[in-house]
Design an enzyme around this catalytic site. Structure first.
Site, PDB file in Angstrom:
ATOM      1  N   LEU A 131       0.861  -1.183   0.000  1.00  0.00           N
ATOM      2  CA  LEU A 131       0.000   0.000   0.000  1.00  0.00           C
ATOM      3  C   LEU A 131       0.897   1.233   0.000  1.00  0.00           C
ATOM      4  CD1 LEU A 131      -2.754   1.316   0.146  1.00  0.00           C
ATOM      5  CD2 LEU A 131      -2.752   0.985   2.610  1.00  0.00           C
ATOM      6  N   ALA A 132       1.443   1.545  -1.148  1.00  0.00           N
ATOM      7  CA  ALA A 132       2.404   2.644  -1.275  1.00  0.00           C
ATOM      8  C   ALA A 132       2.404   3.097  -2.730  1.00  0.00           C
ATOM      9  CB  ALA A 132       3.795   2.188  -0.838  1.00  0.00           C
ATOM     10  N   GLU A 133       1.738   4.215  -2.991  1.00  0.00           N
ATOM     11  CA  GLU A 133       1.539   4.639  -4.379  1.00  0.00           C
ATOM     12  C   GLU A 133       2.844   4.996  -5.076  1.00  0.00           C
ATOM     13  OE1 GLU A 133      -2.238   4.651  -2.297  1.00  0.00           O
ATOM     14  OE2 GLU A 133      -0.314   5.603  -1.796  1.00  0.00           O
TER      15      GLU A 133
ATOM     16  N   GLN B  41      -5.770   2.604  -6.589  1.00  0.00           N
ATOM     17  CA  GLN B  41      -7.130   2.223  -6.237  1.00  0.00           C
ATOM     18  C   GLN B  41      -8.154   3.347  -6.410  1.00  0.00           C
ATOM     19  OE1 GLN B  41      -8.257   0.591  -2.084  1.00  0.00           O
ATOM     20  NE2 GLN B  41      -7.478  -1.151  -3.266  1.00  0.00           N
ATOM     21  N   PHE B  42      -7.820   4.531  -5.950  1.00  0.00           N
ATOM     22  CA  PHE B  42      -8.656   5.711  -6.149  1.00  0.00           C
ATOM     23  C   PHE B  42      -7.761   6.864  -6.591  1.00  0.00           C
ATOM     24  CE2 PHE B  42     -11.185   3.194  -3.232  1.00  0.00           C
ATOM     25  CZ  PHE B  42     -12.479   3.361  -3.705  1.00  0.00           C
ATOM     26  N   ALA B  43      -8.262   7.681  -7.516  1.00  0.00           N
ATOM     27  CA  ALA B  43      -7.483   8.816  -8.004  1.00  0.00           C
ATOM     28  C   ALA B  43      -7.079   9.751  -6.878  1.00  0.00           C
ATOM     29  CB  ALA B  43      -8.284   9.581  -9.057  1.00  0.00           C
ATOM     30  N   ASP B  44      -7.880   9.807  -5.848  1.00  0.00           N
ATOM     31  CA  ASP B  44      -7.599  10.682  -4.706  1.00  0.00           C
ATOM     32  C   ASP B  44      -6.294  10.337  -4.016  1.00  0.00           C
ATOM     33  OD1 ASP B  44     -10.417   9.704  -5.115  1.00  0.00           O
ATOM     34  OD2 ASP B  44     -10.884  11.550  -4.040  1.00  0.00           O
TER      35      ASP B  44
ATOM     36  N   PRO C 271       0.834  10.666  -3.432  1.00  0.00           N
ATOM     37  CA  PRO C 271       2.160  10.256  -2.952  1.00  0.00           C
ATOM     38  C   PRO C 271       3.106   9.871  -4.087  1.00  0.00           C
ATOM     39  CG  PRO C 271       0.463   9.284  -1.579  1.00  0.00           C
ATOM     40  CD  PRO C 271      -0.235   9.930  -2.744  1.00  0.00           C
TER      41      PRO C 271
ATOM     42  N   HIS D 208     -12.820  10.079  -2.119  1.00  0.00           N
ATOM     43  CA  HIS D 208     -13.179   9.051  -3.095  1.00  0.00           C
ATOM     44  C   HIS D 208     -13.959   9.665  -4.254  1.00  0.00           C
ATOM     45  CE1 HIS D 208     -12.577   6.818   0.674  1.00  0.00           C
ATOM     46  NE2 HIS D 208     -12.178   5.824  -0.082  1.00  0.00           N
TER      47      HIS D 208
END
Length: 681
Positions: free
Chosen positions: A411-413, A435-438, A442, A482
């Site tokens: 879990l690390a963009e 997962q989400f553009a929001d 990072p 989201h």
């Protein structure tokens, strides 16, 4: 930490290095040092502009280069790695060409300031300035080495200051977890410009801070000692090639010059500190070793230095005469040249399959392209089975194609994007999911300063055709985090294409094309449209590809043009049908892609109708619709019968409660009212 008595036991025998190899290493060290001297003089003469010196770092760099295989292994350098580059085969002429920003500069063709090396032949991706951004890319390349079943090793280096960046720890975590063939060479000269190491790292040492990474081979060495550096690098390379995981070589070096040509370290370092560094000069240490071992005499050393000095003077003089970059080339290589782009037959048939919702069309596109391209991989958070993505867009993929090609990421963009860059450089085709553009931000450094710049900054040597899929948009009660639209922000990232489909058939055709383009693509999927009946389409077959930069006129009309995309297309169509009842013909243009923007279809529509409404979900202020409005006003002003109008969201964060969300995001009545007012103008 490995026991020195084991891997350094042959130090007295020079680890098998011949006298010729030791002399060659010395010549490279002298060359690197004298190049620094010469560039400093060229700067004073106005012939060069910048220098970040590697003086004091040379021993460990040259030793590591000699322990690896140029042309086979991979090298992610940082701005002090000239000595390593020279040892691998970069020439002094190349460095002078780069330092003077000549058109002949083989690294960047004058596009980047000095100290940013790169060579496709040597598998040395062109370096950049952001501190520490190279670590994750090196992880991606090491991941590719494993996926391709090679015994290649990846080198990545940086100063100790760069390890304060979170991406360094993300890189060490991923590399260690997957036992990747990667060597982290951290060159500790005790200062990050003026900030001492004890103010950078817990315990004053990143070596100590990394002690908790299980499986990381760790070496703390004197990086000014050539033989200790070589023996350590040789051991780290052995471990990597044998599948025994990554290594951290923490090398204590000295900084004999200021941080850069624009710095003066005497302002923040004591005379005693500078004197102590000079006593540990790796060049003096290697000279003493060679003389003590009777490999070279002092006279021979002076002869070598004199010959190299004269050679470098002549080379620099000749390079200065070489041409500067031609201004006409400034726009070249923002994107893949047409002759190098993948040849695709577009729209060779029409979608005639069974109706399909958008999320399933996307899933089918991924399945088809994974079958077509065995170098394609898919990863991201929660994308593997049994979950198959939070929206099920990736369901069945890991089951069908295996966990080597379809897998969950941490879990690390930044890790997801950074590793994808490194994998893409090797020829792998990463199609990754945020997962989400929001939550993409990072990774902004990796996207804005790395992904989209690689082709341009390397003068077309390196490409990163990564596809980034992400769910965007509101109308789902998702609140602040989201519901965001990000197309305007990322349209500013020159060098990347952006798709934003409004229906299932377009989503499939555009995604299949994205998976084949030789450029980065941001693929925006409006989550509200995933399962909407109105976004259903007859499914295209496996041979259907839709071109980027080709808008679609969804409904023709003669009186008003609505230019729109994404979830707003259906609202625009509903308004068009309502206006038809009032005798007004409203034409609806669906952009399909933000970059490239099909401005000609937009302008042709406005020329016909004379009135334009730009309709988009993002906030009106600074939204992408402002760019479209400006293009219309600038290029077809004389055709306008009314001012260009924007209908868009409020300039607020998208709120959670339905009442608030409805007030913030464009509604059917907003666009209908705008059409009525435009018709009456």
């Amino acid at each position: 930490m490995a026991k020195k008595s084991n891997y350094l036991k042959d130090k007295e025998n020079f680890f098998g290095l011949s006298e010729i190899q030791l002399i060659d290493a010395y010549k490279v060290m002298v060359t690197s040092r004298l190049i620094d001297d010469r560039v400093e003089t060229l700067i004073k003469q106005g012939k060069a502009a910048f220098l970040i010196s590697g003086s004091g770092h040379e021993a460990v760099q040259i030793a590591t280069a000699m322990a690896m295989k140029p042309g086979k292994d991979w090298f992610y350098t940082y701005y002090r790695d000239d000595a390593l580059a020279l040892a691998l085969g970069i020439t002094p002429e190349n460095i002078f060409q780069h330092s003077m920003g000549k058109a002949t500069d083989p690294f960047t063709a004058g596009r980047q300031m000095a100290t940013h090396l790169g060579s496709k032949e040597l598998r040395m991706p062109t370096a950049s300035s952001p501190t520490g951004s190279q670590y994750l890319q090196a992880v991606g390349t090491a991941l590719s080495c494993v996926l391709r079943n090679t015994d290649e090793v990846v080198y990545v280096s940086g100063g100790e200051g760069s390890t304060s960046e979170g991406e360094y720890f993300e890189a060490v975590n991923w590399a260690t977890r997957k036992k990747l063939p990667l060597i982290f060479l951290i060159q500790n000269n005790k200062y990050a410009i003026s900030v001492p190491v004890e103010d950078q790292a817990a315990g004053g040492s990143i070596f100590k801070a990394c002690s908790g990474f299980e499986g990381l081979n760790k070496f703390h060495i004197d990086g000014t000692d050539f033989l200790e550096s070589y023996g350590t690098a040789k051991e780290a390379v052995r471990l990597a090639r044998e599948g025994k995981g990554p290594s951290l070589i923490y090398a204590d070096v000295v900084r004999l010059r200021s941080h850069s040509a624009s710095d003066a370290q005497e302002k923040y370092r004591s005379r005693e500190s500078l004197d102590e560094d000079r006593k540990k000069d790796p060049l003096d240490a290697l000279e003493n070793l060679l003389m003590k071992s009777k490999i070279l005499t002092s006279d021979k050393i002076e002869e070598i230095k004199k010959a190299i000095f004269e050679d470098l003077m002549n080379i620099a003089d000749e390079v200065f005469k070489q041409p500067a970059p031609d201004a006409s080339t400034v726009e070249m290589y923002m994107y893949c040249p047409e002759e190098e782009q993948t040849k695709i037959v577009y729209e060779k048939n029409k979608p005639i399959g069974e109706p399909v919702v958008m999320v399933d069309a996307i899933n089918h596109a991924l399945h088809e392209e994974m079958e077509n391209n065995h170098n394609m991989i898919i990863y991201g958070q929660d994308i593997a089975d049994g979950k198959g993505g939070v929206f099920t867009a990736t369901k069945g993929l890991s089951t069908k194609f295996g966990e080597d090609r379809v897998f969950n990421s941490p879990l690390a963009e930044a890790s997801i994007i950074g590793t994808a860059i490194g994998a893409a450089i090797t020829g792998i085709k990463p199609v990754i999911e945020i997962q989400f553009a929001d939550y993409i931000f990072p990774a902004m450094m990796q996207i804005r300063d790395e992904l989209v710049m690689y082709r341009y900054r390397s003068n077309n040597q390196f490409t990163c055709p990564v596809v980034i899929r992400t769910a965007c948009g509101g109308y789902i009660g998702g609140g602040h985090y989201h519901s965001q639209n990000i197309e305007a922000i990322f349209a500013k990232c020159q060098g990347m294409y952006i798709a934003y489909p409004s229906n299932a058939a377009d989503a499939k055709g555009l995604l299949k094309t994205a998976c084949n383009l030789n450029d980065p693509v941001l693929f925006l999927e409006h989550k509200f449209l995933y399962r909407q009946g109105f976004a259903k389409s007859h499914e295209p077959d496996a041979g259907y590809y839709l071109p980027f930069g080709k808008a679609c006129v969804r409904r023709e009309g003669d009186d008003i043009s609505i230019i729109t995309y994404g979830a707003m297309v259906e609202k625009a169509l509903r308004a068009s049908r309502e206006m038809e009842k009032q005798g007004v013909g409203v034409e609806v243009v669906d952009l399909r892609t933000i970059v490239p923007l099909d401005i000609e279809t937009v302008l042709n529509s406005v020329r016909k109708t004379g009135k334009a409404i730009v309709f988009y979900e993002d906030s009106k202020f600074m939204g992408f619709g402002a760019e479209i409005s400006a293009e219309i006003s600038e290029k077809v002003f004389e055709y306008l019968d009314a001012p260009v109008r924007r209908v868009a969201g409020l300039n607020v964060h998208v709120p959670f409660h339905p009442n608030l969300e409805k007030a913030a995001l464009p509604q059917d009545n907003w666009i209908l009212k705008a059409c009525e007012e435009m018709a009456a103008y």
